[in-house]
Design a protein around this motif. Structure first.
Motif, PDB file in Angstrom:
ATOM      1  N   ARG A 184     -41.213  -1.706 -56.375  1.00 53.97           N
ATOM      2  CA  ARG A 184     -40.041  -2.125 -56.855  1.00 53.97           C
ATOM      3  C   ARG A 184     -39.255  -0.893 -57.532  1.00 53.97           C
ATOM      4  N   LEU A 185     -38.169  -0.607 -56.923  1.00 58.69           N
ATOM      5  CA  LEU A 185     -37.280   0.494 -57.146  1.00 58.69           C
ATOM      6  C   LEU A 185     -36.754   0.346 -58.417  1.00 58.69           C
ATOM      7  N   PRO A 186     -36.660   1.693 -59.361  1.00 59.92           N
ATOM      8  CA  PRO A 186     -35.780   1.502 -60.374  1.00 59.92           C
ATOM      9  C   PRO A 186     -34.346   1.484 -60.337  1.00 59.92           C
ATOM     10  N   PRO A 187     -33.479   1.202 -61.454  1.00 62.31           N
ATOM     11  CA  PRO A 187     -32.179   1.059 -61.416  1.00 62.31           C
ATOM     12  C   PRO A 187     -31.526   2.392 -60.937  1.00 62.31           C
ATOM     13  N   VAL A 188     -30.477   2.409 -60.427  1.00 62.51           N
ATOM     14  CA  VAL A 188     -29.637   3.850 -60.028  1.00 62.51           C
ATOM     15  C   VAL A 188     -29.119   4.207 -61.438  1.00 62.51           C
ATOM     16  N   GLY A 189     -28.888   5.282 -61.332  1.00 61.74           N
ATOM     17  CA  GLY A 189     -28.081   6.075 -62.373  1.00 61.74           C
ATOM     18  C   GLY A 189     -28.746   6.433 -63.545  1.00 61.74           C
ATOM     19  N   GLN A 190     -30.187   6.423 -63.399  1.00 60.34           N
ATOM     20  CA  GLN A 190     -30.984   6.719 -64.458  1.00 60.34           C
ATOM     21  C   GLN A 190     -31.230   8.353 -64.821  1.00 60.34           C
ATOM     22  N   ARG A 191     -31.011   8.933 -63.686  1.00 59.06           N
ATOM     23  CA  ARG A 191     -31.260  10.535 -63.992  1.00 59.06           C
ATOM     24  C   ARG A 191     -29.939  11.296 -64.076  1.00 59.06           C
ATOM     25  N   PRO A 192     -29.905  12.386 -64.632  1.00 65.10           N
ATOM     26  CA  PRO A 192     -28.822  13.022 -65.075  1.00 65.10           C
ATOM     27  C   PRO A 192     -27.726  12.974 -63.806  1.00 65.10           C
ATOM     28  N   ALA A 193     -26.290  13.225 -63.687  1.00 63.35           N
ATOM     29  CA  ALA A 193     -25.782  13.624 -62.391  1.00 63.35           C
ATOM     30  C   ALA A 193     -25.847  14.838 -62.240  1.00 63.35           C
ATOM     31  N   ASN A 194     -25.397  15.319 -60.897  1.00 68.60           N
ATOM     32  CA  ASN A 194     -25.331  16.578 -60.634  1.00 68.60           C
ATOM     33  C   ASN A 194     -24.077  17.271 -60.862  1.00 68.60           C
ATOM     34  N   PHE A 195     -23.927  18.592 -60.411  1.00 67.25           N
ATOM     35  CA  PHE A 195     -22.579  19.337 -60.784  1.00 67.25           C
ATOM     36  C   PHE A 195     -21.398  18.534 -60.621  1.00 67.25           C
ATOM     37  N   GLY A 197     -21.223  15.279 -60.659  1.00 69.28           N
ATOM     38  CA  GLY A 197     -20.835  14.250 -61.351  1.00 69.28           C
ATOM     39  C   GLY A 197     -21.549  12.825 -60.311  1.00 69.28           C
ATOM     40  N   VAL A 198     -22.516  13.295 -59.521  1.00 67.61           N
ATOM     41  CA  VAL A 198     -23.079  12.245 -58.455  1.00 67.61           C
ATOM     42  C   VAL A 198     -24.532  12.052 -59.060  1.00 67.61           C
ATOM     43  N   HIS A 199     -24.793  10.743 -59.085  1.00 68.94           N
ATOM     44  CA  HIS A 199     -26.441  10.650 -59.299  1.00 68.94           C
ATOM     45  C   HIS A 199     -27.192  10.408 -58.130  1.00 68.94           C
ATOM     46  N   ASP A 200     -28.509  10.575 -58.119  1.00 65.74           N
ATOM     47  CA  ASP A 200     -29.375   9.945 -57.488  1.00 65.74           C
ATOM     48  C   ASP A 200     -29.522  10.134 -55.938  1.00 65.74           C
ATOM     49  N   LEU A 201     -28.757  11.578 -55.679  1.00 64.38           N
ATOM     50  CA  LEU A 201     -28.722  11.911 -54.175  1.00 64.38           C
ATOM     51  C   LEU A 201     -30.143  12.564 -53.997  1.00 64.38           C
ATOM     52  N   HIS A 202     -30.992  13.032 -54.921  1.00 63.47           N
ATOM     53  CA  HIS A 202     -32.494  12.985 -54.680  1.00 63.47           C
ATOM     54  C   HIS A 202     -32.920  12.435 -55.602  1.00 63.47           C
ATOM     55  N   GLY A 203     -34.318  11.747 -55.376  1.00 65.34           N
ATOM     56  CA  GLY A 203     -35.135  11.297 -56.293  1.00 65.34           C
ATOM     57  C   GLY A 203     -35.296   9.667 -56.645  1.00 65.34           C
ATOM     58  N   LEU A 204     -34.343   9.146 -55.652  1.00 68.52           N
ATOM     59  CA  LEU A 204     -34.636   7.575 -55.614  1.00 68.52           C
ATOM     60  C   LEU A 204     -34.994   7.149 -54.360  1.00 68.52           C
ATOM     61  N   VAL A 205     -33.863   7.026 -53.412  1.00 72.90           N
ATOM     62  CA  VAL A 205     -34.016   6.579 -51.714  1.00 72.90           C
ATOM     63  C   VAL A 205     -33.368   7.850 -50.933  1.00 72.90           C
ATOM     64  N   TRP A 206     -33.783   7.761 -49.666  1.00 72.61           N
ATOM     65  CA  TRP A 206     -33.463   8.554 -48.540  1.00 72.61           C
ATOM     66  C   TRP A 206     -32.017   7.810 -48.377  1.00 72.61           C
ATOM     67  N   GLU A 207     -30.873   8.437 -47.921  1.00 71.39           N
ATOM     68  CA  GLU A 207     -29.679   7.725 -47.527  1.00 71.39           C
ATOM     69  C   GLU A 207     -29.290   7.953 -46.109  1.00 71.39           C
ATOM     70  N   TRP A 208     -28.724   6.873 -45.662  1.00 74.18           N
ATOM     71  CA  TRP A 208     -27.897   6.941 -44.230  1.00 74.18           C
ATOM     72  C   TRP A 208     -26.791   7.983 -44.274  1.00 74.18           C
ATOM     73  N   VAL A 209     -26.579   8.762 -43.306  1.00 75.06           N
ATOM     74  CA  VAL A 209     -25.389   9.217 -42.896  1.00 75.06           C
ATOM     75  C   VAL A 209     -24.858   8.920 -41.622  1.00 75.06           C
ATOM     76  N   GLU A 210     -23.542   9.048 -41.330  1.00 74.24           N
ATOM     77  CA  GLU A 210     -22.631   8.458 -40.398  1.00 74.24           C
ATOM     78  C   GLU A 210     -23.084   9.120 -38.919  1.00 74.24           C
ATOM     79  N   ASP A 211     -23.741  10.369 -38.871  1.00 74.78           N
ATOM     80  CA  ASP A 211     -24.006  10.983 -37.736  1.00 74.78           C
ATOM     81  C   ASP A 211     -25.485  11.579 -37.652  1.00 74.78           C
ATOM     82  N   PHE A 212     -26.227  10.516 -38.287  1.00 74.41           N
ATOM     83  CA  PHE A 212     -27.678  10.652 -38.490  1.00 74.41           C
ATOM     84  C   PHE A 212     -28.238  11.013 -37.036  1.00 74.41           C
ATOM     85  N   GLY A 213     -27.773  10.717 -35.913  1.00 80.63           N
ATOM     86  CA  GLY A 213     -28.434  10.927 -34.747  1.00 80.63           C
ATOM     87  C   GLY A 213     -28.091  12.188 -34.102  1.00 80.63           C
ATOM     88  N   ALA A 214     -27.208  12.952 -34.736  1.00 76.86           N
ATOM     89  CA  ALA A 214     -26.816  14.283 -34.169  1.00 76.86           C
ATOM     90  C   ALA A 214     -27.355  15.300 -34.767  1.00 76.86           C
TER      91      ALA A 214
END
Lengths: 280, 183
Positions: A184-195, A197-214
């Motif tokens: 059961r994944l924890p809520p988003v935004g629980q960790r401090p934002a990075n420089f 102002g973005v949260h959770d780029l690391h530490g929660l889930v992997w994320e899709w990118v548009e050109d993943f195949g490249a």
């Protein structure tokens, strides 16, 4: 850290806008919103040096230039995605076409329109395919980030746009990669934002990118064979611009293994939007 | 007992019947052909289709890819060949033009009745590449790095078989070109 601004896609707000439909949402905004933050233009260092078959041999490939863009502060949550599938029946579990999603699409939800115990409303949505993620972002007047954009935003630490020099930065990221995904994944935004102002780029889930195949494609398909083996079989880090960037290699390898219809229990996404030309 | 029956049903399914869930034609793409006429991705529904992606200014790989497709088509028996359609979609809709693609077809001696070059939007290019499992990226010098994948679609647009790479190995797709094989 708590979010100070209300999110338009929080469940209550969503109920209010459902009748009006998704088109009510603004198209790509030109500046920061409570949801999205401006990532200034910058450069992303490529993971690898030029393959030996390319001249000049072994020199670091030039960095990739990334224009300024707007990025969601938070990953897309289950509540966000539920609002989307309510408005777009063709993306509901059971209705989405097999070309676009695999059989595990949203499998952890209790029903096509019910989150249930395994999917908290404020937890990041996972088990979504690239196609579904793209459709969601398009409906919100955005798009998926490119790999370079995502890496540019995710390179930041707490104090600056390049976190490598900050104590513990690398270790924190790798520490998360080493842990299995909780049921059961924890809520988003629980960790401090990075420089930025973005949260959770690391530490929660992997994320899709548009050109993943490249991610592994270099100059020419003839080289795809030898460079891929150089990188993952024998040569490994010999070709790397920063052999210590294990996390970058893991992300690259993970992306290269995906297909557009795949879904996994640890793969979610967030959206970005283009800035208007004048505000770059 | 059931499998042959299902095959028969699939073969008899009229073009108006609902598309299978996993059909590539679910993409509902409309391209522009080298003739400058519109070309729907599912224009050849009801026939076997060989589909791949390339770009016009590609120095080495794309000519090889086109030669491999030709090798495959030429190796099919006459009856199969007559029923076959080939769709080649450009990675580079910004620079490729219908006229340039016509010239390319001519240069390679490709019969326009069988070989259909097509231009889509950048979004369509990404989606088609995604469903065909083709990986590509534009390089700083303007060239496009990409993998070579040749795919055979059945009458309803489902992927029957695919070949990644270059050379005579493409002939492994021969059985997939006829409805009785591969599908």
């Amino acid at each position: 850290m708590k979010l100070c601004a209300p999110r338009p896609w929080a469940p209550i707000a969503v109920l209010a806008i459902l009748g009006a439909g998704l088109c009510m949402l603004p198209a790509a905004a030109a500046r920061d919103t409570p949801d999205r933050v401006r990532i200034p233009a910058g450069e992303v260092r490529p993971l690898y040096r030029r393959p030996p078959s390319r001249r000049p041999r072994g020199e670091p490939a030039p960095p990739t230039r990334v224009d300024a863009f707007l990025m969601d502060r938070l990953p897309v949550t289950n509540a966000d995605f539920l609002a989307f599938v309510k408005a777009r029946p063709e993306w509901r579990r059971g209705a989405a076409k097999g070309l676009f999603v695999d059989p595990d699409y949203l499998a952890h939800w209790a029903g096509p329109l019910t989150l249930g115990d395994a999917a908290a409303p404020d937890a990041p949505v996972v088990r979504v395919s690239w196609f579904a993620a793209r459709a969601y972002c398009a409906a919100r007047g955005g798009r998926l980030p490119t790999e370079a954009e995502w890496e540019r935003a995710a390179a930041a630490g707490q104090k600056g746009p390049d976190g490598r020099g900050e104590p513990g930065w690398r270790e924190t990221i790798l520490g998360w990669y080493a842990k299995p995904t909780p049921a059961r994944l924890p809520p988003v935004g629980q960790r401090p934002a990075n420089f930025h102002g973005v949260h959770d780029l690391h530490g929660l889930v992997w994320e899709w990118v548009e050109d993943f195949g490249a991610t592994l494609v270099t100059a020419d398909a003839r080289e795809a064979g030898d460079t891929a083996s150089l990188r993952f079989c024998a040569g490994g880090a010999a070709d790397a611009t920063d052999p210590e960037d294990y996390a970058g290699f893991m992300r690259s390898a993970m992306r290269s293994a995906l297909k557009a219809r795949h879904t996994t229990a640890s793969l979610g996404f967030r959206c970005v939007a283009d800035l208007e030309e004048a505000s770059r | 007992m059931i499998a042959p029956l299902l095959t028969l049903v699939a073969l008899l399914a009229p073009p108006g019947a609902p598309l299978p869930d996993d059909s590539v034609y679910q993409l509902k793409h409309n391209y522009t052909a080298a003739t400058e006429k519109p070309l729907a991705l599912d224009a050849f529904r009801g026939k076997r289709v060989v589909i791949s992606m390339f770009y016009g200014t590609c120095p080495h790989v794309c000519p090889m890819l086109i030669q491999d497709i030709k090798r495959l088509v030429d190796a099919a028996d006459e009856g199969t060949r007559g029923e076959l359609e080939v769709i080649l979609v450009s990675f580079d809709p910004e620079r490729d033009t219908p006229k340039g693609l016509s010239k390319l077809a001519e240069k390679h001696g490709l019969d326009p009745a069988t070989y259909h070059f097509a231009l889509g939007t950048p979004d369509q290019v990404r989606e088609l590449a995604a469903v065909l499992g083709i990986r590509y990226r534009r390089q700083k010098d303007g060239s496009i790095g990409h993998t070579s994948v040749i795919t055979v679609l059945d009458e309803q647009g489902r992927i029957v078989d695919a070949f990644e790479g270059a050379g005579a190995g493409v002939l492994k797709l021969l059985p997939a070109l006829t409805p009785k094989g591969g599908g």
